[in-house]
Design an enzyme around this catalytic site. Structure first.
Site, PDB file in Angstrom:
ATOM      1  NE  ARG A 183      -2.605   1.119   3.620  1.00 19.97           N
ATOM      2  CZ  ARG A 183      -3.484   1.194   4.620  1.00 19.97           C
ATOM      3  NH1 ARG A 183      -4.785   1.302   4.373  1.00 19.97           N
ATOM      4  NH2 ARG A 183      -3.078   1.143   5.875  1.00 19.97           N
ATOM      5  CG  ASP A 469      -4.138   2.565  11.349  1.00 20.54           C
ATOM      6  OD1 ASP A 469      -5.101   3.275  11.739  1.00 20.54           O
ATOM      7  OD2 ASP A 469      -4.220   1.795  10.373  1.00 20.54           O
TER       8      ASP A 469
END
Length: 568
Positions: A183, A469
């Site tokens: 990603r 996160d």
């Protein structure tokens, strides 16, 4: 006149030592020189990145301007919805390219940063896919980004190992490993350590370009069974952004001399505007798509951000905004129907729990929550799901196997045609629940601790038995901002207190004291908790909501080294 880098060393010192990156014309590297990094930052690889930047930078700038225009409309009272202009795409009976056999089975995917030990453990975890992350799970320091590229190259080459000296243990890859997806960062993030024609490079083009250039051939031979590499694409708001990615992929395939459609990507549907563009996003990427994913934490963040000027759309406590909320369930159901109609995977959301080793009862209760969430996903028709920790994989795999049998996915068997009746109102329904002082405190405590870790180079942080996160930190920030802006009443704990600047100031002070107690005075003093507190507080109290926490914070981790680190 002799130039100075931000660390004060004269660039002539670098010239004398001769430790420089060999760069093509128009490229300037301001990050620290390292011999390992130089194997990634080769002249040819940088030329490829520069060509991508030059070809697509104006389209990227236009797409980001369109985001601003959409935000202006929403702030003036408009609501996101399906685009009448692209009705023909939504109603057409086209399908995406067939899913490559190498990634037909994606029942459990594990995610984590491009850190060396993490990569080995994740590839060995028993998951079907490892999504290695340059985005929300990574603090994008120069060291993390470049070391991550080195680590991924070693992983694709099959040579990656890690000697954990504290445990005197060497980590290596097993014979069987998860399939690797990467990603890159979102369109909005710059890479300020690499200048192209005097401008910071686009972060995602650096991440994608360097990884693809060095690994496409080996990946296709060893992992992709002739296809790939595979990617996850974050933070999109409109199909025009997917179209840019499709053109980037075609450009990369042409450079590498591989057939069109080799690169495959899953798009995260993690912004509210994007849920109304799912068909259009798949259509633009139809030769390169392997599905969509419910990025549900960022989706909640985007709900608040999209409706920042709508006082009638205030969120309840973060812990109450789960998949039982009508707007969240509708989003998941429509994603499944859309993906399966177009012949690609519909991936479920993140299980953020981490094992609670010192409390078996609490650990079993957490695992039970995970099982129930994953049972809901597989019965709804999802083809796979995400886990934040290897310890969750056996339980999740069991749930999916028990409900799917030997089938690799449910693309053909769970069409969910009834989801075609979902309306804009279903997707925008106001979340129900209450707001509490504990919700305000938890947002503040998590936001500050996450940001403190991020500023010191860690982008994935275990807090209170969950893996946090950037997405969960964003929820904490925008929810605090929303509650402060509209002076909401905390109605869930009987206090009836209005959220004000004075109250927030006291909460920040008390939560900072709690953080210090929990982690210890020494660690608190050594960490960047005060800097994080100032940054988080400013972001929560600013009159105009910043689009991303990380855009502001990024300036605090950029370290420019002497300009002599480019070709002389």
């Amino acid at each position: 006149m002799m130039g100075l880098g931000s660390n004060g060393y004269a660039s002539s010192m670098t010239r004398k030592i001769g430790r420089t990156y060999d760069v093509p014309d128009g490229v300037d590297i301001r990050g620290r020189y390292d011999e390992e990094f130089a194997k990634i930052l080769t002249k040819d690889a940088l030329q490829f990145v520069a060509e991508l930047q030059r070809e697509f930078r104006n389209r990227i700038k236009y797409a980001l301007e369109c985001r601003k225009e959409a935000k202006r409309r929403y702030n003036e009272g408009a609501l996101p919805g399906f685009d009448p202009v692209t009705k023909y795409v939504r109603e057409g009976d086209w399908v995406c390219a067939p899913v490559p056999p190498a990634v037909a089975d994606r029942k459990v995917e594990i995610t984590g940063p491009v850190e060396r030990k993490m990569i080995i453990n994740a590839l060995n975890s028993g998951a079907k896919v490892f999504m290695s992350d340059f985005e929300d799970a990574l603090s994008p320091t120069w060291e993390n980004l470049m070391r991550g590229q080195v680590n991924l190259k070693d992983a694709v080459d099959g040579t990656i190992s890690f000697h954990d000296q504290s445990r005197n243990r060497v980590y290596k890859l097993n014979e069987q490993t998860a399939k690797l997806f990467v990603r890159p960062r979102g369109w909005h993030l710059p890479e300020s350590h690499i200048l192209i024609d005097g401008e910071p490079a686009t972060g995602c083009l650096v991440d994608f370009g360097l990884y693809f250039y060095h690994n496409h051939a080996n990946f296709r031979r060893t992992q992709g069974a002739g296809s790939g590499p595979f990617f996850y694409l974050p933070k999109m708001e409109h199909s025009r952004e997917a179209k840019i990615w499709n053109c980037v992929f075609e450009r990369a395939e042409k450079m590498a001399g591989i057939e069109r459609g080799s690169i495959r990507a899953t798009v995260l549907i993690e912004t509210l505007p994007a849920v109304f563009q799912m068909d259009e996003i798949l259509y633009e990427l139809r030769d390169h798509s392997v599905g969509l994913n419910c990025g549900r934490w960022d989706y909640i963040f985007s709900y608040v951000k999209t409706f920042q000027a709508h006082p009638d759309r205030l969120l309840p406590d973060r812990v109450q905004v789960g998949m039982a909320q009508h707007f969240m369930r509708s989003y998941s159901d429509l994603l499944i129907r859309t993906c399966h109609r177009r012949g690609v995977h519909a991936m479920g959301g993140m299980a953020a729990q981490i094992p609670i080793r010192d409390d078996p009862v609490a650990n079993e209760a957490a695992l039970d929550l995970v099982r129930k969430d994953k049972l809901r996903e597989v019965r709804a028709g999802h083809d796979g799901t995400w886990a934040a920790h290897p310890g969750l994989i056996p339980a999740i795999m069991e749930v999916f196997n028990n409900n799917m049998g030997n089938a690799p996915n449910q693309i053909q068997t769970m069409k969910r045609e009834e989801a075609a009746n979902l309306t804009e109102d279903d997707l925008l329904q106001r979340p129900r629940g209450v707001r509490t002082m504990e919700g305000l405190r938890l947002n503040t405590r998590v936001g500050i601790q996450y940001l403190a870790a991020w500023l010191t180079g860690t982008g994935s942080v275990p807090l209170y038995n969950l893996m946090e996160d950037a997405a969960t930190a964003e929820i904490s920030r925008v929810q605090n901002w929303q509650w402060l802006k509209y002076r909401v009443v905390l109605d869930g704990d009987g206090l009836g207190v209005k959220v004000s600047l004075d109250l927030f100031g006291r909460v920040v002070e008390e939560e900072m004291a709690r953080i210090e107690r929990e982690i210890g005075r020494e660690r608190f003093k050594k960490g960047m908790y005060k800097e994080a507190c100032n940054l988080f507080t400013r972001q929560c109290t600013t009159p105009n909501l910043d689009d991303f926490l990380t855009l502001d914070a990024y300036n605090h981790i950029v370290v420019h080294h002497p300009r002599g680190s480019s070709r002389l």
